[in-house]
Write an enzyme that holds these catalytic residues in place. Structure first.
Site, PDB file in Angstrom:
ATOM      1  N   GLU A 239       0.833  -1.221   0.000  1.00 56.09           N
ATOM      2  CA  GLU A 239       0.000   0.000   0.000  1.00 56.09           C
ATOM      3  C   GLU A 239       0.865   1.268   0.000  1.00 56.09           C
ATOM      4  O   GLU A 239       0.537   2.269   0.638  1.00 56.09           O
ATOM      5  CB  GLU A 239      -1.016  -0.035   1.130  1.00 56.09           C
ATOM      6  CG  GLU A 239      -2.085  -1.074   0.832  1.00 56.09           C
ATOM      7  CD  GLU A 239      -3.351  -0.944   1.626  1.00 56.09           C
ATOM      8  OE1 GLU A 239      -3.769   0.188   1.891  1.00 56.09           O
ATOM      9  OE2 GLU A 239      -3.923  -1.980   1.962  1.00 56.09           O
TER      10      GLU A 239
HETATM   11  N1  CAA Z   1      -6.299  11.992  -4.037  1.00 53.80           N
HETATM   12  C1  CAA Z   1      -6.811  12.428  -5.221  1.00 53.80           C
HETATM   13  N2  CAA Z   1      -6.044  12.700  -6.303  1.00 53.80           N
HETATM   14  C2  CAA Z   1      -4.717  12.518  -6.172  1.00 53.80           C
HETATM   15  C3  CAA Z   1      -4.118  12.076  -4.979  1.00 53.80           C
HETATM   16  C4  CAA Z   1      -4.976  11.817  -3.880  1.00 53.80           C
HETATM   17  N3  CAA Z   1      -4.482  11.385  -2.710  1.00 53.80           N
HETATM   18  N4  CAA Z   1      -2.788  11.989  -5.150  1.00 53.80           N
HETATM   19  C5  CAA Z   1      -2.533  12.373  -6.411  1.00 53.80           C
HETATM   20  N5  CAA Z   1      -3.714  12.694  -7.027  1.00 53.80           N
HETATM   21  C6  CAA Z   1      -3.880  13.200  -8.388  1.00 53.80           C
HETATM   22  C7  CAA Z   1      -3.069  14.477  -8.569  1.00 53.80           C
HETATM   23  O1  CAA Z   1      -3.800  15.602  -8.160  1.00 53.80           O
HETATM   24  C8  CAA Z   1      -2.801  14.465 -10.045  1.00 53.80           C
HETATM   25  O2  CAA Z   1      -3.969  14.910 -10.718  1.00 53.80           O
HETATM   26  P1  CAA Z   1      -3.864  15.805 -12.071  1.00 53.80           P
HETATM   27  O3  CAA Z   1      -3.150  14.935 -13.073  1.00 53.80           O
HETATM   28  O4  CAA Z   1      -5.292  16.067 -12.412  1.00 53.80           O
HETATM   29  O5  CAA Z   1      -3.082  17.012 -11.703  1.00 53.80           O
HETATM   30  C9  CAA Z   1      -2.645  12.981 -10.372  1.00 53.80           C
HETATM   31  O6  CAA Z   1      -3.326  12.288  -9.327  1.00 53.80           O
HETATM   32  C10 CAA Z   1      -1.200  12.547 -10.433  1.00 53.80           C
HETATM   33  O7  CAA Z   1      -0.614  12.800  -9.162  1.00 53.80           O
HETATM   34  P2  CAA Z   1       0.961  12.852  -8.934  1.00 53.80           P
HETATM   35  O8  CAA Z   1       1.593  13.744  -9.964  1.00 53.80           O
HETATM   36  O9  CAA Z   1       1.206  13.147  -7.501  1.00 53.80           O
HETATM   37  O10 CAA Z   1       1.380  11.342  -9.280  1.00 53.80           O
HETATM   38  P3  CAA Z   1       2.802  10.663  -9.279  1.00 53.80           P
HETATM   39  O11 CAA Z   1       2.922   9.878 -10.528  1.00 53.80           O
HETATM   40  O12 CAA Z   1       3.864  11.650  -8.929  1.00 53.80           O
HETATM   41  O13 CAA Z   1       2.654   9.541  -8.107  1.00 53.80           O
HETATM   42  C11 CAA Z   1       2.722   8.657  -5.910  1.00 53.80           C
HETATM   43  C12 CAA Z   1       2.451   9.867  -6.832  1.00 53.80           C
HETATM   44  C13 CAA Z   1       2.353   9.184  -4.549  1.00 53.80           C
HETATM   45  C14 CAA Z   1       4.169   8.201  -5.926  1.00 53.80           C
HETATM   46  C15 CAA Z   1       1.769   7.474  -6.307  1.00 53.80           C
HETATM   47  O14 CAA Z   1       2.147   6.909  -7.536  1.00 53.80           O
HETATM   48  C16 CAA Z   1       1.711   6.395  -5.248  1.00 53.80           C
HETATM   49  O15 CAA Z   1       0.985   6.509  -4.258  1.00 53.80           O
HETATM   50  N6  CAA Z   1       2.470   5.299  -5.457  1.00 53.80           N
HETATM   51  C17 CAA Z   1       2.380   4.134  -4.583  1.00 53.80           C
HETATM   52  C18 CAA Z   1       1.337   3.184  -5.102  1.00 53.80           C
HETATM   53  C19 CAA Z   1       0.902   2.205  -4.080  1.00 53.80           C
HETATM   54  O16 CAA Z   1       0.579   2.538  -2.948  1.00 53.80           O
HETATM   55  N7  CAA Z   1       0.853   0.926  -4.484  1.00 53.80           N
HETATM   56  C20 CAA Z   1       0.403  -0.123  -3.639  1.00 53.80           C
HETATM   57  C21 CAA Z   1      -0.756  -0.830  -4.251  1.00 53.80           C
HETATM   58  S1  CAA Z   1      -1.738  -1.820  -3.196  1.00 53.80           S
HETATM   59  C22 CAA Z   1      -0.753  -3.054  -2.674  1.00 53.80           C
HETATM   60  O17 CAA Z   1       0.207  -2.804  -2.054  1.00 53.80           O
HETATM   61  C23 CAA Z   1      -1.109  -4.477  -2.937  1.00 53.80           C
HETATM   62  C24 CAA Z   1      -2.095  -5.029  -2.035  1.00 53.80           C
HETATM   63  O18 CAA Z   1      -2.880  -5.843  -2.488  1.00 53.80           O
HETATM   64  C25 CAA Z   1      -2.124  -4.705  -0.581  1.00 53.80           C
END
Ligand code: CAA
Length: 423
Positions: free
Chosen positions: A368
Site C-alpha cells: 500500500e
Molecule cells: N487523491 C486524489 N487525487 C490525487 C491524490 C490523492 N491522494 N494523489 C494524487 N492525485 C492526483 C493528482 O492531483 C494528479 O492529478 P492531475 O493529473 O489532475 O493534476 C494525479 O493524481 C497525479 O498525481 P501525482 O503527480 O502526484 O502522481 P505521481 O505519478 O507523482 O505519483 C505517488 C504519486 C504518490 C508516488 C503514487 O504513484 C503512489 O501513491 N504510489 C504508490 C502506489 C501504491 O501505494 N501501491 C500499492 C498498491 S496496493 C498493494 O500494495 C497491494 C495489495 O494488495 C495490498
C-alpha cells in the site's frame, strides 16, 4: 467523569472492538501458527467476522453496511492483528478492494456489489501493482481496449493480496495510453469472468496465510457497466483516493502487530528467569520495553486521528494517512524486532510465536505504498501547506545564496512553494 474511550469512540466502535477481540481469542490465537505453516486461509475467522457483520463496517448503511467508518475498521483490524497480523490484512484487504466502489462507483455499481461485500458473501482484492509498476502506480501496462459496449482487459498484475480468495477484484488498466492525467481507468472484475486467472500464489516471507497472487487477464471482456464510475480516465485518482482511506487500515494492522509483539515480549520477560530473576527486572530489558510501549502508543493515536479525519471527510487525510502508515509500520518492524531480541534464542525459533510477528511485520513497510513513497507524499503536502505560512515572510529576510558559483534570490519561499504545488 467519562472514560476517555467513551469520548473518542462511539458505542458501536467499542462494540466492534470487543467483538473483534472475542473472535481473535477464539479463532485466531489458537490457529495462527498452523495457518502460517500451511499457508492456509483462516476461513473460520472470516466466517465469524462476516456473521458478526464486520465486513460492512466501512460500508454506508444504504448498501447494507453499518457505516462505522475507517475508525471501526481500524479498531477491528488492530484487534485481529494483535493475535495474527496476517489475518489483519486478510480482513483489511476487503476494505482496500471495495473502497474504489465507495469513492468512485456509480449508484448501480454500489447497489450491485456493496451489499455482497457487507454481508461477507463477496471477498475483495485490489489489483494495481504490476511487475514493472509498483511505486510508480501511474506507469501501468495492463491494457483495457474499448469495443462496442465492452472493454477487453489484457495483461498481468502482481502482488494482488487476497487474489485467489477474492470474488471481486478492483483492477486498474490503461485505457488512454496517450494521456498523462487520464491514462488509467478502474474496472470491476469478477473471479468467474472468462480470461481471468490466478497465475501464481507467491511464496512469501510473512503473512503466509493470505494468498498474494499474480493474476492474469487474458482478453477479459467486460460490459461497459463494469467500468468504475461509468467514465474512463478516473482510475489513477480513484486509486489514490482509495489508498488515502485504506492506508489507515494497514497502519492499524501495524499497531496491532506492534501491540501483539509487545504483549508477548512483556509476558515472556516477566516469566523468563536469568541470573536468578525475571529478565523484566533488568534495566536494559526495561528500557527496550519502555521504548516499545511508547512507540506503539504514539502510533496507535496517530492512526485513530487519521481514521477520525477520514471519517469526517477531512481534505488533509492524504498527508495524515501517509504519516500514520509510515510511522505505524516503521514502529511495527522496530517493536517486532526488539520483541525477538527479548525472547533471545527462543525468539529465533518458529515454535515460539514471536518469529512470525517479525516476518509478518516487514511487508507493512512495503505494501500500500512503500514508506519511501509515504515520505514523498508527506513532504509534498508539507510543502503545499507552506503556502499558508505567509505570516512568516517578514521573518525570513530576502537573501542571496551561492550555488554552483552563481547566485539566485529566494524572494518569497511561500510563493515559490505555492507555485511548485500547482505544477
Ligand atoms: N487523491 C486524489 N487525487 C490525487 C491524490 C490523492 N491522494 N494523489 C494524487 N492525485 C492526483 C493528482 O492531483 C494528479 O492529478 P492531475 O493529473 O489532475 O493534476 C494525479 O493524481 C497525479 O498525481 P501525482 O503527480 O502526484 O502522481 P505521481 O505519478 O507523482 O505519483 C505517488 C504519486 C504518490 C508516488 C503514487 O504513484 C503512489 O501513491 N504510489 C504508490 C502506489 C501504491 O501505494 N501501491 C500499492 C498498491 S496496493 C498493494 O500494495 C497491494 C495489495 O494488495 C495490498
Amino acid at each position: 467523569m467519562q472514560p476517555l474511550q467513551n469520548i473518542i469512540f462511539t458505542d458501536a466502535h467499542q462494540k466492534w472492538r470487543e467483538m473483534a477481540r472475542e473472535i481473535a481469542i477464539k479463532h485466531l490465537l489458537p490457529g495462527a501458527a498452523k495457518h502460517d505453516q500451511e499457508a492456509s486461509y483462516n476461513e473460520g475467522a472470516f466466517s465469524a467476522a462476516a456473521e458478526a457483520g464486520m465486513l460492512g463496517i466501512w460500508i454506508p448503511k444504504a448498501y447494507g453496511g453499518s457505516e462505522d467508518g475507517i475508525t471501526g475498521l481500524a479498531l477491528v483490524v488492530e484487534e485481529f492483528s494483535k493475535a495474527d497480523p496476517a489475518f489483519g490484512v486478510a480482513f483489511a484487504v476487503n476494505a482496500l478492494g471495495s473502497i474504489p466502489l465507495i469513492v468512485g462507483g456509480t449508484e448501480e455499481q454500489k447497489q450491485k456489489y456493496l451489499p455482497r461485500v457487507a454481508s461477507g458473501e463477496a471477498a475483495c482484492a485490489f489489483a494495481l501493482s504490476e511487475k514493472f509498476a509498483g511505486s510508480d502506480a501511474g506507469g501501468l501496462s495492463v491494457r483495457a481496449e474499448k469495443g462496442d459496449g465492452t472493454w477487453t482487459i489484457r495483461g498481468e498484475k502482481k502482488w494482488t493480496t487476497n487474489g485467489s480468495r477474492a470474488d471481486i477484484i478492483s483492477c486498474f488498466a490503461v485505457t488512454d495510453p496517450e494521456s498523462r492525467s487520464r491514462r488509467i481507468s478502474a474496472f470491476i472484475v469478477e473471479k468467474d469472468d472468462p480470461g481471468f486467472a490466478i497465475k501464481k500464489i507467491e511464496p512469501s516471507m510473512g503473512i503466509r496465510s493470505v494468498p498474494v497472487c499474480e493474476t492474469s487477464y487474458d482478453g477479459v471482456v467486460l460490459s461497459d457497466d463494469r467500468l468504475l464510475g461509468g467514465k474512463p480516465g478516473l482510475g489513477f485518482k480513484h486509486s489514490m483516493m482509495t489508498l488515502d482511506l485504506a492506508r489507515p487500515g494497514v497502519a492499524a494492522q501495524a499497531v496491532g502487530t506492534a501491540a501483539g509483539a509487545l504483549e508477548y515480549a512483556t509476558t515472556y520477560a516477566t516469566r523468563r528467569r536469568q541470573f536468578s530473576q525475571p529478565i523484566a527486572g533488568f534495566q536494559m530489558v526495561q528500557a527496550m520495553l519502555a521504548d516499545m510501549g511508547m512507540q506503539t502508543e504514539a502510533a496507535r493515536w496517530l492512526v485513530y486521528l487519521c481514521a477520525a479525519m477520514a471519517d469526517s471527510g477531512s481534505k488533509k487525510v492524504t498527508k495524515i494517512a501517509a504519516m500514520s502508515k509510515c510511522f505505524a509500520t516503521d514502529t511495527a518492524v522496530k517493536v517486532a524486532t526488539d520483541a525477538v531480541q527479548i525472547f533471545g534464542g527462543y525468539g529465533f525459533m518458529e515454535d515460539y510465536p514471536i518469529a512470525k510477528f517479525y516476518r509478518d511485520a516487514k511487508i507493512l513497510q512495503i505494501y500500500e505504498g512503500t514508506n519511501q513513497v509515504q515520505r514523498i507524499v508527506i513532504a509534498r503536502n508539507l510543502v503545499k501547506e507552506s503556502a499558508d505560512f505567509d505570516y512568516l515572510s517578514d521573518y525570513i529576510p530576502v537573501e542571496t545564496q551561492s550555488t554552483f558559483g552563481g547566485e539566485y534570490e529566494i524572494a518569497n519561499t511561500s510563493a515559490a512553494a505555492a507555485a511548485a504545488a500547482q505544477d
